[in-house]
Design an enzyme around this catalytic site. Structure first.
Site, PDB file in Angstrom:
ATOM      1  N   LEU A  18       0.816  -1.223   0.000  1.00 43.38           N
ATOM      2  CA  LEU A  18       0.000   0.000   0.000  1.00 43.38           C
ATOM      3  C   LEU A  18       0.843   1.263   0.000  1.00 43.38           C
ATOM      4  O   LEU A  18       0.311   2.358  -0.209  1.00 43.38           O
ATOM      5  CB  LEU A  18      -0.936   0.014   1.210  1.00 43.38           C
ATOM      6  CG  LEU A  18      -2.159  -0.897   1.130  1.00 43.38           C
ATOM      7  CD1 LEU A  18      -2.944  -0.865   2.435  1.00 43.38           C
ATOM      8  CD2 LEU A  18      -3.063  -0.500  -0.045  1.00 43.38           C
ATOM      9  N   ARG A  19       2.171   1.127   0.274  1.00 43.60           N
ATOM     10  CA  ARG A  19       3.070   2.300   0.314  1.00 43.60           C
ATOM     11  C   ARG A  19       2.613   3.302   1.374  1.00 43.60           C
ATOM     12  O   ARG A  19       1.954   2.939   2.337  1.00 43.60           O
ATOM     13  CB  ARG A  19       3.166   2.976  -1.076  1.00 43.60           C
ATOM     14  CG  ARG A  19       3.404   2.025  -2.248  1.00 43.60           C
ATOM     15  CD  ARG A  19       4.644   1.190  -2.138  1.00 43.60           C
ATOM     16  NE  ARG A  19       4.950   0.516  -3.408  1.00 43.60           N
ATOM     17  CZ  ARG A  19       5.721  -0.564  -3.505  1.00 43.60           C
ATOM     18  NH1 ARG A  19       6.240  -1.130  -2.416  1.00 43.60           N
ATOM     19  NH2 ARG A  19       5.966  -1.097  -4.680  1.00 43.60           N
ATOM     20  N   ASN A  43       7.445  -3.225   3.674  1.00 42.92           N
ATOM     21  CA  ASN A  43       8.713  -2.749   3.079  1.00 42.92           C
ATOM     22  C   ASN A  43       8.644  -1.277   2.684  1.00 42.92           C
ATOM     23  O   ASN A  43       8.921  -0.904   1.549  1.00 42.92           O
ATOM     24  CB  ASN A  43       9.138  -3.629   1.883  1.00 42.92           C
ATOM     25  CG  ASN A  43       8.166  -3.591   0.719  1.00 42.92           C
ATOM     26  OD1 ASN A  43       6.978  -3.364   0.901  1.00 42.92           O
ATOM     27  ND2 ASN A  43       8.661  -3.822  -0.483  1.00 42.92           N
ATOM     28  N   LYS A 101       7.118 -10.785   8.225  1.00 48.94           N
ATOM     29  CA  LYS A 101       7.583 -10.960   6.848  1.00 48.94           C
ATOM     30  C   LYS A 101       9.097 -11.157   6.806  1.00 48.94           C
ATOM     31  O   LYS A 101       9.850 -10.339   7.334  1.00 48.94           O
ATOM     32  CB  LYS A 101       7.199  -9.715   6.037  1.00 48.94           C
ATOM     33  CG  LYS A 101       7.783  -9.663   4.633  1.00 48.94           C
ATOM     34  CD  LYS A 101       7.148 -10.698   3.707  1.00 48.94           C
ATOM     35  CE  LYS A 101       7.852 -10.747   2.361  1.00 48.94           C
ATOM     36  NZ  LYS A 101       7.010 -10.324   1.265  1.00 48.94           N
ATOM     37  N   HIS A 138       9.395 -14.195   1.432  1.00 44.16           N
ATOM     38  CA  HIS A 138       9.833 -13.928   0.055  1.00 44.16           C
ATOM     39  C   HIS A 138      10.906 -14.956  -0.239  1.00 44.16           C
ATOM     40  O   HIS A 138      12.028 -14.853   0.239  1.00 44.16           O
ATOM     41  CB  HIS A 138      10.371 -12.497  -0.090  1.00 44.16           C
ATOM     42  CG  HIS A 138      10.742 -12.178  -1.503  1.00 44.16           C
ATOM     43  ND1 HIS A 138      10.018 -11.304  -2.283  1.00 44.16           N
ATOM     44  CD2 HIS A 138      11.743 -12.654  -2.304  1.00 44.16           C
ATOM     45  CE1 HIS A 138      10.564 -11.246  -3.506  1.00 44.16           C
ATOM     46  NE2 HIS A 138      11.608 -12.055  -3.534  1.00 44.16           N
ATOM     47  N   HIS A 176       3.835 -15.341  -3.250  1.00 44.06           N
ATOM     48  CA  HIS A 176       3.966 -15.139  -4.696  1.00 44.06           C
ATOM     49  C   HIS A 176       4.826 -16.212  -5.369  1.00 44.06           C
ATOM     50  O   HIS A 176       5.831 -15.915  -5.991  1.00 44.06           O
ATOM     51  CB  HIS A 176       4.474 -13.735  -5.042  1.00 44.06           C
ATOM     52  CG  HIS A 176       5.600 -13.211  -4.190  1.00 44.06           C
ATOM     53  ND1 HIS A 176       6.728 -13.932  -3.922  1.00 44.06           N
ATOM     54  CD2 HIS A 176       5.751 -12.025  -3.568  1.00 44.06           C
ATOM     55  CE1 HIS A 176       7.524 -13.197  -3.171  1.00 44.06           C
ATOM     56  NE2 HIS A 176       6.960 -12.045  -2.935  1.00 44.06           N
ATOM     57  N   LEU A 221       9.370  -9.217  -8.886  1.00 48.87           N
ATOM     58  CA  LEU A 221      10.146 -10.283  -8.260  1.00 48.87           C
ATOM     59  C   LEU A 221       9.242 -11.070  -7.319  1.00 48.87           C
ATOM     60  O   LEU A 221       8.459 -10.464  -6.592  1.00 48.87           O
ATOM     61  CB  LEU A 221      11.336  -9.695  -7.486  1.00 48.87           C
ATOM     62  CG  LEU A 221      12.439  -9.144  -8.404  1.00 48.87           C
ATOM     63  CD1 LEU A 221      13.454  -8.352  -7.606  1.00 48.87           C
ATOM     64  CD2 LEU A 221      13.116 -10.281  -9.172  1.00 48.87           C
ATOM     65  N   ASP A 249       0.196  -9.244  -4.534  1.00 55.46           N
ATOM     66  CA  ASP A 249       1.494  -8.569  -4.620  1.00 55.46           C
ATOM     67  C   ASP A 249       1.368  -7.315  -5.482  1.00 55.46           C
ATOM     68  O   ASP A 249       2.320  -6.923  -6.153  1.00 55.46           O
ATOM     69  CB  ASP A 249       2.580  -9.507  -5.161  1.00 55.46           C
ATOM     70  CG  ASP A 249       3.984  -8.957  -4.936  1.00 55.46           C
ATOM     71  OD1 ASP A 249       4.136  -8.006  -4.148  1.00 55.46           O
ATOM     72  OD2 ASP A 249       4.912  -9.478  -5.575  1.00 55.46           O
ATOM     73  N   HIS A 253       4.451   1.490  -8.456  1.00 59.22           N
ATOM     74  CA  HIS A 253       5.635   2.359  -8.546  1.00 59.22           C
ATOM     75  C   HIS A 253       5.288   3.487  -9.508  1.00 59.22           C
ATOM     76  O   HIS A 253       4.456   3.312 -10.402  1.00 59.22           O
ATOM     77  CB  HIS A 253       6.836   1.593  -9.110  1.00 59.22           C
ATOM     78  CG  HIS A 253       7.382   0.548  -8.185  1.00 59.22           C
ATOM     79  ND1 HIS A 253       8.270   0.825  -7.174  1.00 59.22           N
ATOM     80  CD2 HIS A 253       7.160  -0.789  -8.119  1.00 59.22           C
ATOM     81  CE1 HIS A 253       8.575  -0.285  -6.526  1.00 59.22           C
ATOM     82  NE2 HIS A 253       7.906  -1.288  -7.072  1.00 59.22           N
ATOM     83  N   ALA A 265      11.225  -3.408  -9.647  1.00 56.52           N
ATOM     84  CA  ALA A 265      10.349  -4.581  -9.694  1.00 56.52           C
ATOM     85  C   ALA A 265       9.019  -4.288  -9.021  1.00 56.52           C
ATOM     86  O   ALA A 265       8.984  -3.723  -7.931  1.00 56.52           O
ATOM     87  CB  ALA A 265      11.036  -5.750  -9.003  1.00 56.52           C
TER      88      ALA A 265
HETATM   89  C1  NCD Z   1       7.579  -5.516  -4.429  1.00 58.29           C
HETATM   90  C2  NCD Z   1       7.615  -4.017  -4.188  1.00 58.29           C
HETATM   91  O1  NCD Z   1       7.632  -3.263  -5.155  1.00 58.29           O
HETATM   92  O2  NCD Z   1       7.612  -3.589  -3.012  1.00 58.29           O
HETATM   93  N1  NCD Z   1       8.039  -5.765  -5.758  1.00 58.29           N
HETATM   94  C3  NCD Z   1       7.839  -6.887  -6.477  1.00 58.29           C
HETATM   95  O3  NCD Z   1       8.434  -7.026  -7.522  1.00 58.29           O
HETATM   96  N2  NCD Z   1       6.999  -7.826  -6.074  1.00 58.29           N
HETATM   97  C4  NCD Z   1       8.385  -6.226  -3.409  1.00 58.29           C
HETATM   98  C5  NCD Z   1       8.123  -7.714  -3.350  1.00 58.29           C
HETATM   99  O4  NCD Z   1       7.051  -8.158  -2.928  1.00 58.29           O
HETATM  100  O5  NCD Z   1       9.001  -8.487  -3.741  1.00 58.29           O
HETATM  101 ZN    ZN Z   2       5.321  -8.068  -2.590  1.00 63.57          ZN
END
Ligand code: NCD
Ligand code: ZN
Length: 301
Positions: A18-19, A43, A101, A138, A176, A221, A249, A253, A265
């Protein structure tokens, strides 16, 4: 006659980014429109490490929710080599967090504070096993000499299986998953193990990223693998096996960060996830199993 409506229990998303700040306000409605709850990834920069961090982030999420929408964020803590087992246990006991996590250090976007030495988190993992708090993983090794397409299957053998053997009772969600090896590993282990599957890994393989020009919005990823793996994921998701459930996931961005010489990613899929899934399940003649995948297996685990 073709049926054109399907009624399912309100879905949940078991892996979501969700950032924060403006991005949070922009993307949260896209999830809240379709999902009752989501496991919210920690993250951020800096990461959500302590119970206090999660408490504050949860408040920011609820504050960003538009008037009239309902949504329950299920918070997670970002495991570091310095994570305090007592802080984790307290956050769990108060009902604040739903999982912890594990990011291998350097494996993906914003994972620099993740774990490099797995012995250093043994105490936390043992405490989690005791209190029944799940670990979201992960699953990719980060060694420079392991091919990026092999990093998930190597992780299972070298890291995940040893951790699970050393920590009986630890409940693990392989997140994932992208390989037939991960599907097989989950199927071979009855208790305490489940896996999430994203929407995009059900519909793209690595050709979609690389053929006819590079497609940065398909890059995430773990990276999508060859078609045989996609087919294994579709089979797992549509099989009705309750160890497999949806974790989108969805990872937004800014375009500038994706469409550049070193694009980051993450695939943003919250908006279209449910219609894409309906198409995948319909193609497999498995629309009757969609609800299990989106709404029932995750909560049961
Ligand atoms: C995720 C992210 O952008 O925070 N990116 C991704 O490629 N899935 C991080 C993650 O879940 O690996
Ligand atoms: Zn993720």
């Amino acid at each position: 006659m073709m049926k054109d409506t399907l009624t399912i229990q309100y879905p949940d998303d078991w892996h979501l980014h969700l950032r924060d700040g403006d991005m949070l306000r922009a993307v949260l409605p896209e999830t809240a429109r379709h999902f009752a709850r989501a496991i919210v990834m920690p993250n951020l920069v800096p990461p959500v490490i302590t119970g206090a961090d999660a408490q504050a982030y949860r408040a920011r999420i609820l504050n960003a929710l538009p008037e009239g929408m309902t949504f329950q964020p299920l918070m997670t803590l970002y495991l570091t080599e310095n994570t305090d087992p007592d802080d984790v246990a307290a956050a769990h006991a108060s009902g604040l967090i739903a999982a912890v996590k594990l990011y291998p250090a350097g494996a993906t976007t914003n994972s620099a504070s993740g774990v490099a030495d797995f012995d250093k988190v043994r105490g936390v993992l043992e405490r989690m096993a005791q209190i029944g708090l799940p670990l979201c993983v992960h699953g990719e090794v980060t060694d420079a000499n392991i091919d990026i397409f092999d990093r998930e299957s190597v992780f299972i053998d070298r890291v995940l299986d040893p951790i699970r053997r050393a920590t009986p009772g630890l409940r693990v969600v392989m997140e994932h998953i992208t390989t037939a090896q991960a599907v097989d590993y989950v199927r071979a282990h009855d208790d305490d193990l489940a896996a999430t599957i994203t929407t995009h890994h059900l519909v793209i393989n690595r050709n979609h990223i690389l053929v006819g020009g590079i497609h940065p919005h398909y890059y995430c990823l773990p990276v999508a693998k060859r078609e045989t793996h996609r087919l294994a994921l579709v089979q797992a998701a549509t099989s009705g096996d309750n160890r497999f459930f949806l974790g989108t996931d969805s990872a937004p961005h800014m375009d500038a960060a994706k469409q550049t010489a070193c694009g980051c990613a993450g695939c943003f899929t919250a908006t279209n996830t449910l219609s894409i899934l309906a198409e995948v399940f319909e193609r497999e003649n498995a629309l009757d199993r969609l609800e299990g995948f989106t709404s029932r297996h995750g909560p049961a685990f």
